[in-house]
Design an enzyme around this catalytic site. Structure first.
Site, mmCIF file in Angstrom:
data_model
loop_
_atom_site.group_PDB
_atom_site.id
_atom_site.type_symbol
_atom_site.label_atom_id
_atom_site.label_comp_id
_atom_site.label_asym_id
_atom_site.label_seq_id
_atom_site.Cartn_x
_atom_site.Cartn_y
_atom_site.Cartn_z
ATOM 1 N N ASP A 307 0.810 -1.218 0.000
ATOM 2 C CA ASP A 307 0.000 0.000 0.000
ATOM 3 C C ASP A 307 0.844 1.269 0.000
ATOM 4 O O ASP A 307 0.338 2.369 -0.221
ATOM 5 C CB ASP A 307 -0.956 0.010 1.195
ATOM 6 N N ASP A 380 5.914 -6.406 7.091
ATOM 7 C CA ASP A 380 4.548 -5.869 7.152
ATOM 8 C C ASP A 380 3.619 -6.792 6.372
ATOM 9 O O ASP A 380 3.072 -6.425 5.338
ATOM 10 C CB ASP A 380 4.546 -4.450 6.559
#
Length: 526
Positions: A307, A380
């Protein structure tokens, strides 16, 4: 001469009819295997734990086929009509399956969707199990020996199974999605039934009635192809609090973006990844303690983070020379680069010349790029809720990451919630320690997530009290970081069971993936 011509015509007719049966068996086998894996994919998306769902659906489908094969023994008359109506039923039931599954998930109580999926899988498996014995029996009736008819029909079935699997993986799922695929394949089932009906028309006195019924079912399924996905989308909207502004099924996962009153949210396979209202708390905690405890901050590795939000935080450090981001799904990264709302949130982080993006499996990347060393590694990745993600929380993976750390380097790993999944969090911590690293534990309140945990790891003892966060932040200060290392008695590493007895923490490995069951059990209550 007349008799010879008659015999010749009969022989040609037998050959044509037997070929029609073999083609039909192959094509319906393609459809059968597609439905089998389709049910597994639908279960994985809506119910989680892909390995579990595929195992259950395949087992139920095969069990259903066994039941169907037994039932087929009672079908001795009207073999063609029996086959035709089995295809009609498969078309109606399997074609509507994923459409109805989304509706049930949206409107009925939890657990109903799982019951429906498993029941549909068993029923369609049973109907599929009736198909082949009927076709074999019909091939035998028209003059093909039982030995040959069985072998040839089974060959068509097995070859069709391979084709069906390849079609689903490489064409149907990525291009059409789950709902449209179900209707499309059901159309093929019904078309095959109509074709066989036409081929054996002369044997049937009630041809028109059955043909008309098939046309009506075909019209229904074609309508499903064109309008079912749109209606299912409205069902899916019910699963999310806010309006869906973007939805795509990729080769790897379902991507959903929602937005309401400025709050942008990303979901992967139904799991919330961030809310724009508070994501900075998560990403600042993920990035800055690791950067503050690293001796150097020149070469950075980010695993996941497609993202671009972790990249946004990393760009604040002028001394960073190179950032390598490894994300398996190019569609997520493309969204981070092109979606207006997401680009605004990540502050065009992918445009930074220091950023290099690779689309690889994180485990394989760590395994194969042994010549690269990084000052900071940020992990992540989504939570370990299935087998493919579990490998990224194993001893073997953390050992690979340890070997990629430069001297004095820091490794930060998101570790799910220590409040909601306490045993999972401390299992991750224990596994990292077993890889030969020192750890420091942190947790932060992210309102959209709840309490969320991180594990900071180094080859040397972690001195977080000496860390200095000097870049601009919305949430973190040196004092706040110190407070993040304090855990309450109910969520610390002294875990006890319901009887008050200590729970031993096992290391999570590839050979013994203990973490998946713990994760599923922990989150079942929330």
């Amino acid at each position: 001469m007349i008799n010879n011509k008659g015999d010749s015509c009969v022989g040609e007719q037998t050959i044509k009819q037997s070929k029609a049966i073999y083609w039909a068996s192959g094509i319906v086998s393609v459809c059968g295997i597609i439905f089998e894996v389709l049910f597994g994919a639908a279960g994985s998306y809506l119910l989680g734990d892909g390995v579990k769902q595929y195992t259950l659906t395949i087992s139920l489908f095969l069990t259903g086929m066994g039941i169907g094969a037994t039932i087929s023994e009672r079908v001795t008359k009207n073999l063609i009509l029996s086959f035709v109506w089995i295809e009609y039923l498969i078309g109606i039931i399997a074609g509507s399956s994923t459409f109805l599954l989304f509706g049930i998930s949206a409107f009925l109580s939890e657990g109903t969707d799982a019951f429906f999926l498993y029941a549909i899988t068993l029923v369609v498996g049973a109907l599929t199990g009736v198909e082949l014995p009927i076709l074999i029996r019909k091939a035998n009736d028209i003059g093909v020996t039982l030995k040959k008819s069985t072998a040839r029909v089974l060959f068509s079935d097995y070859a069709g199974g391979l084709i069906g699997g390849l079609l689903f993986v490489y064409l149907l799922r990525p291009e059409f999605g789950l709902v449209k695929t179900a209707f499309l394949v059901a159309v093929i089932n019904v078309v095959i039934a109509l074709w066989i009906l036409l081929y054996f028309k002369k044997e049937l006195q009630t041809f028109k009635r059955h043909f008309t019924a098939g046309i009506a079912i075909l019209v229904f399924l074609i309508a499903g192809v064109f309008f079912g996905e749109e209606m299912a989308f409205s069902f899916e909207q019910k699963l999310y609090r806010d309006p869906i502004i973007y939805s795509e099924t990729t080769d790897y996962q379902q991507i959903i973006l929602t937005k309401e009153q400025g709050d942008l949210r990303l979901f992967l396979d139904g799991q919330l990844q961030f809310s724009s209202s508070d994501e900075y708390r998560y990403h600042e905690t993920l990035v800055h303690p690791a950067m503050a405890t690293a001796e150097k901050r020149e070469n950075i590795l980010v695993l996941g983070g497609g993202d671009g939000l972790a990249l946004r935080e990393l760009r604040k450090y002028e001394e960073v020379k190179a950032i390598t981001l490894v994300d398996l799904d190019p569609k997520v990264v493309a969204l981070g680069k092109t979606n207006r709302d997401l680009v605004q949130l990540n502050e065009k982080s992918f445009e930074d010349e220091r950023v290099k993006v690779l689309h690889e499996d994180a485990f394989k990347f760590a395994e194969h790029h042994s010549d690269q060393f990084y000052d900071v590694i940020l992990v992540d990745l989504p939570d370990p809720n299935n087998e493919s993600l579990n490998k990224l929380y194993t001893l073997e993976f953390y050992q690979l990451l340890r070997n990629r750390l430069a001297p004095g380097g820091s490794l930060m790993i998101q570790g799910t919630s220590p409040t909601f999944a306490t045993e999972v969090y401390w299992t991750i911590n224990q596994t990292i320690k077993e890889a030969g690293l020192y750890t420091e534990n942190l947790h932060v309140d992210v309102p959209s997530f709840g309490d969320w945990g991180f594990v900071l790891a180094k080859r040397e003892p972690v001195k977080l009290d000496q860390a200095d966060i000097f870049v601009e932040t919305k949430f973190l200060t040196n004092e706040v970081v110190a407070g993040l290392t304090t855990f309450g008695k109910d969520i610390d590493n002294e875990i006890v069971n319901d009887d008050g007895q200590p729970v031993s923490i096992e290391t999570n490995t590839l050979m013994k993936p203990t973490i998946i069951e713990k994760y599923e059990k922990a989150w079942r209550s929330y």
